[in-house]
Enzyme design. Structure first.
Site, PDB file in Angstrom:
ATOM      1  N   LYS A   1       5.479  -1.695  -2.596  1.00 18.75           N
ATOM      2  CA  LYS A   1       5.338  -0.692  -3.659  1.00 18.75           C
ATOM      3  C   LYS A   1       5.483   0.740  -3.130  1.00 18.75           C
ATOM      4  O   LYS A   1       6.044   1.598  -3.815  1.00 18.75           O
ATOM      5  CB  LYS A   1       4.020  -0.854  -4.405  1.00 18.75           C
ATOM      6  CG  LYS A   1       2.783  -0.409  -3.662  1.00 18.75           C
ATOM      7  CD  LYS A   1       1.548  -0.517  -4.536  1.00 18.75           C
ATOM      8  CE  LYS A   1       0.290  -0.224  -3.750  1.00 18.75           C
ATOM      9  NZ  LYS A   1       0.168   1.144  -3.297  1.00 18.75           N
ATOM     10  N   THR A   2       4.997   0.997  -1.909  1.00 20.46           N
ATOM     11  CA  THR A   2       5.125   2.351  -1.357  1.00 20.46           C
ATOM     12  C   THR A   2       6.597   2.697  -1.163  1.00 20.46           C
ATOM     13  O   THR A   2       7.046   3.798  -1.487  1.00 20.46           O
ATOM     14  CB  THR A   2       4.359   2.470  -0.025  1.00 20.46           C
ATOM     15  OG1 THR A   2       3.001   2.093  -0.240  1.00 20.46           O
ATOM     16  CG2 THR A   2       4.401   3.891   0.512  1.00 20.46           C
TER      17      THR A   2
ATOM     18  N   ASP B   1      -0.045   6.093  -8.222  1.00 19.06           N
ATOM     19  CA  ASP B   1      -0.217   4.891  -7.396  1.00 19.06           C
ATOM     20  C   ASP B   1      -1.569   4.240  -7.699  1.00 19.06           C
ATOM     21  O   ASP B   1      -2.488   4.904  -8.174  1.00 19.06           O
ATOM     22  CB  ASP B   1      -0.145   5.304  -5.921  1.00 19.06           C
ATOM     23  CG  ASP B   1       0.025   4.121  -4.984  1.00 19.06           C
ATOM     24  OD1 ASP B   1       0.334   3.020  -5.465  1.00 19.06           O
ATOM     25  OD2 ASP B   1      -0.150   4.304  -3.767  1.00 19.06           O
ATOM     26  N   GLU B   2      -1.714   2.955  -7.392  1.00 18.57           N
ATOM     27  CA  GLU B   2      -2.981   2.206  -7.545  1.00 18.57           C
ATOM     28  C   GLU B   2      -3.586   2.409  -8.943  1.00 18.57           C
ATOM     29  O   GLU B   2      -4.773   2.681  -9.098  1.00 18.57           O
ATOM     30  CB  GLU B   2      -3.997   2.631  -6.466  1.00 18.57           C
ATOM     31  CG  GLU B   2      -3.511   2.484  -5.040  1.00 18.57           C
ATOM     32  CD  GLU B   2      -3.466   1.036  -4.549  1.00 18.57           C
ATOM     33  OE1 GLU B   2      -3.623   0.117  -5.368  1.00 18.57           O
ATOM     34  OE2 GLU B   2      -3.253   0.838  -3.338  1.00 18.57           O
TER      35      GLU B   2
ATOM     36  N   GLN C   1      -5.533  -7.029  -8.057  1.00 16.11           N
ATOM     37  CA  GLN C   1      -6.289  -6.383  -6.980  1.00 16.11           C
ATOM     38  C   GLN C   1      -7.238  -5.308  -7.526  1.00 16.11           C
ATOM     39  O   GLN C   1      -7.632  -4.395  -6.805  1.00 16.11           O
ATOM     40  CB  GLN C   1      -5.333  -5.772  -5.954  1.00 16.11           C
ATOM     41  CG  GLN C   1      -4.502  -6.818  -5.228  1.00 16.11           C
ATOM     42  CD  GLN C   1      -3.723  -6.208  -4.070  1.00 16.11           C
ATOM     43  OE1 GLN C   1      -4.264  -5.839  -3.046  1.00 16.11           O
ATOM     44  NE2 GLN C   1      -2.407  -6.105  -4.245  1.00 16.11           N
TER      45      GLN C   1
ATOM     46  N   ARG D   1      -4.425 -10.633   2.526  1.00 11.14           N
ATOM     47  CA  ARG D   1      -4.387  -9.781   3.742  1.00 11.14           C
ATOM     48  C   ARG D   1      -3.699 -10.524   4.885  1.00 11.14           C
ATOM     49  O   ARG D   1      -3.252  -9.921   5.853  1.00 11.14           O
ATOM     50  CB  ARG D   1      -5.801  -9.411   4.226  1.00 11.14           C
ATOM     51  CG  ARG D   1      -6.697  -8.603   3.291  1.00 11.14           C
ATOM     52  CD  ARG D   1      -6.039  -7.417   2.660  1.00 11.14           C
ATOM     53  NE  ARG D   1      -5.448  -7.770   1.384  1.00 11.14           N
ATOM     54  CZ  ARG D   1      -4.506  -7.061   0.766  1.00 11.14           C
ATOM     55  NH1 ARG D   1      -4.015  -5.976   1.327  1.00 11.14           N
ATOM     56  NH2 ARG D   1      -4.024  -7.423  -0.402  1.00 11.14           N
TER      57      ARG D   1
END
Length: 580
Positions: free
Chosen positions: A34-35, A214-215, A245, A550
């Site tokens: 996504k970044t 973002d987020e 998330q 993770r």
């Protein structure tokens, strides 16, 4: 000709980057890049579409993320890159008069806020009825939903609501007198500014044509409203997130903001990023089998083009010590192929680190507690240990000074208890002495169980009682604590670059070659506080999903048949997340 930046993107990522006219939601799964997509979209706007960089803003949740974005965008200076709070500081520094603030207003951090609340408690004669942390959390929660003191009083009718209203009202008055704001005020005041002053709102809407957030799953009500105000005119707003998330409802994050966004921006286009560049397919399949049981948010089905991958390893231990030994044994086997820093052990509660830390220390496995403090160095543990040291050595000056700082009355009550029992200390067991110290000193009154941080401290104190059950003689117990601590310092000298130990909340945004998720039992994960509430239960499942995703190559899931947990031995039940 295909622009260079598109050569690094897959088809779904490219489509999300190219869509620039109108609102869009990018649902980006864990490890889906996504970044890269956000950075590419900004570069596409500037380099391919000739958009003025000053008209683009990127809102992130941490300064670290903002720094990464800035370094990857390079020489282009955008209108703004940073957190919601830093954006609001910038606006308030310019519009301070309209915000009814002095030009050089100061921002109070958590410590300043609690100090101010202590002064107000004294001023309003509340004594020790409430902890500053509890009041700070209630005021913060109110501000996150843009609620003034008066609205708070009209909305909440619980036992303490009237008192909280009076304290909140006085707190705001004192902030104004001090020409100060807290972090929640920064957003609340800018939202109120935009509501009341359409000219100022229009100025910023004209200034910032393209907004990327973002987020987005972590936004609270106030942050959502600010985003909506800024994007309302030109609708060129892109929000990026993964609702699987969303794990911060206790901080005010609202998972419902996704649906709100679709209603407020009805022509929104949604893009799914489901190709994962981090984990193996067995890990992704397991993650999907867990998260797909949630009903209240979109679920992405992640896949990878990488072939193979080890199956997930599940292990049932007899108790928490054996669980820790199993983890240590496997780490010793893995160290020929992996560096310690590439391995992480994740757990739901801070108190769980104690058994793992002690086994790692005895085995000489170096570790680092991420975002946490070693068990025996936690404030509440050191406080209780100071009381216990005084039962054996009443002239221990270090312990006396520590306890006096907790309150002179508390110290006086403890001394009264000591006078009564000092001849019987050898006959009493350590866990009994801990219980009596807690009661006689009123120590637990310092904490509010409805406050997330305080609840964690109470869990740690209960975990200390679990240790006490193995060392019934107080002298032996204190000796054991001292030995564990000395082992820690020896290990720290040898190697500070060890296994990462952290809670599942702290693991968000990180990745490791090997991950152990420990304590998959009812009451731990899902946590006991969530068992009777379907919304909380879904968040616990998302938390487990975060832990699973993770892992890049190897994933271990461990649980125990029985566990000394929070001061008592219990028969453990395997987590429903595994039974499902």
């Amino acid at each position: 000709m295909i622009p260079t930046l598109f050569k690094q993107l897959n088809s779904s990522q490219s489509k999300a980057v190219e869509y620039i006219n109108g609102s869009s939601i990018i649902l980006a799964g864990a490890g889906s890049g996504k970044t890269r997509v956000l950075i590419s979209k900004v570069l596409y706007l500037i380099e391919e579409k000739g958009v003025n960089p000053k008209s683009i803003i990127m809102i992130t949740f941490t300064n670290k993320a903002a720094s990464e974005m800035k370094s990857r965008i390079g020489q282009h200076r955008l209108g703004f890159i940073g957190t919601f709070h830093s954006l609001c500081v910038r606006i308030m520094r310019i519009e301070y008069e309209a915000c009814q603030m002095g030009k050089d207003f100061v921002i109070y951090d958590e410590s300043d806020q609690q100090s101010l609340i202590k002064i107000i408690l004294k001023k309003l004669n509340f004594g020790n009825k409430y902890t500053p942390g509890y009041l700070q959390n209630r005021i913060s929660a109110a501000k996150n939903i843009l609620m003034s003191p008066l609205q708070f009083a009209e909305t909440f009718k619980d036992n303490s609501a009237k008192d909280v209203f009076l304290i909140y009202q006085e707190y705001q008055k004192e902030l104004k007198n001090n020409n100060a704001v807290d972090f929640d005020d920064l957003i609340m005041k800018v939202v109120r500014l935009f509501e009341k002053n359409k000219d100022i709102l229009s100025k910023y809407q004209e200034k910032y044509h393209y907004i990327l957030v973002d987020e987005f799953q972590d936004t609270n009500s106030a942050q959502y409203k600010l985003t909506k105000f800024l994007g309302d005119k030109y609708k060129n707003i892109t929000v990026v997130g993964d609702f699987s998330q969303s794990i911060y409802s206790w901080r005010g994050a609202e998972i419902q903001n996704l649906e709100k966004f679709k209603q407020d921006f009805p022509n929104t286009k949604t893009f799914l990023l489901e190709e994962n560049y981090r984990s193996t397919q067995p890990i992704l399949d397991f993650a999907y089998s867990v998260i797909s049981k949630n009903q209240t948010h979109p679920i992405l089905s992640l896949y990878t083009t990488k072939k193979g991958g080890e199956e997930i390893t599940f292990y049932e231990a007899d108790n928490e010590e054996e669980e820790a030994v199993y983890i240590a044994t496997n780490i010793n086997n893995l160290k020929k192929d992996y560096q310690f820093k590439d391995i992480s052990v994740l757990y739901r509660t801070n108190a769980q680190s104690r058994a793992i830390e002690e086994v790692f220390l005895h085995w000489g496995i170096p570790y680092r507690l991420v975002g946490g403090t070693r068990f025996y160095e936690r404030k509440e543990i050191k406080d209780i240990l100071s009381y216990l040291k005084l039962l054996i050595n009443p002239v221990d000056q270090v312990a006396i000074e520590r306890i006096i700082k907790l309150g002179k009355k508390r110290f006086k009550d403890f001394k009264g208890y000591y006078e009564k029992v000092h001849d019987e200390i050898d006959q009493k067991q350590t866990d009994q002495l801990i219980e009596e110290v807690l009661i006689s000193s009123g120590y637990l009154e310092l904490f509010d169980k409805d406050d997330e941080e305080d609840y964690s401290r109470i869990e740690n104190i209960k975990e200390l009682k679990s240790v006490a059950l193995s060392f019934p003689k107080l002298g032996e117990f204190l000796e054991q604590v001292a030995l564990v601590e000395s082992e820690y310092f020896e290990g720290e000298k040898k190697n500070s670059d060890g296994i990462r130990l952290m809670t599942l909340h702290q693991a968000k945004g990180l990745e490791f070659e090997v991950v152990f998720v420990a304590g998959l039992e009812e009451g731990l994960l899902p946590h006991s506080k969530s068992l009777d509430d379907s919304f909380s239960l879904e968040e616990e499942r998302r938390l487990f999903y975060v832990g699973i995703t993770r892992a890049k190559k190897i994933l271990y899931i461990t649980y125990a048949k029985r566990r000394f947990i929070f001061g008592r031995r219990v028969e453990a039940i395997k987590s429903r997340f595994l039974e499902e």
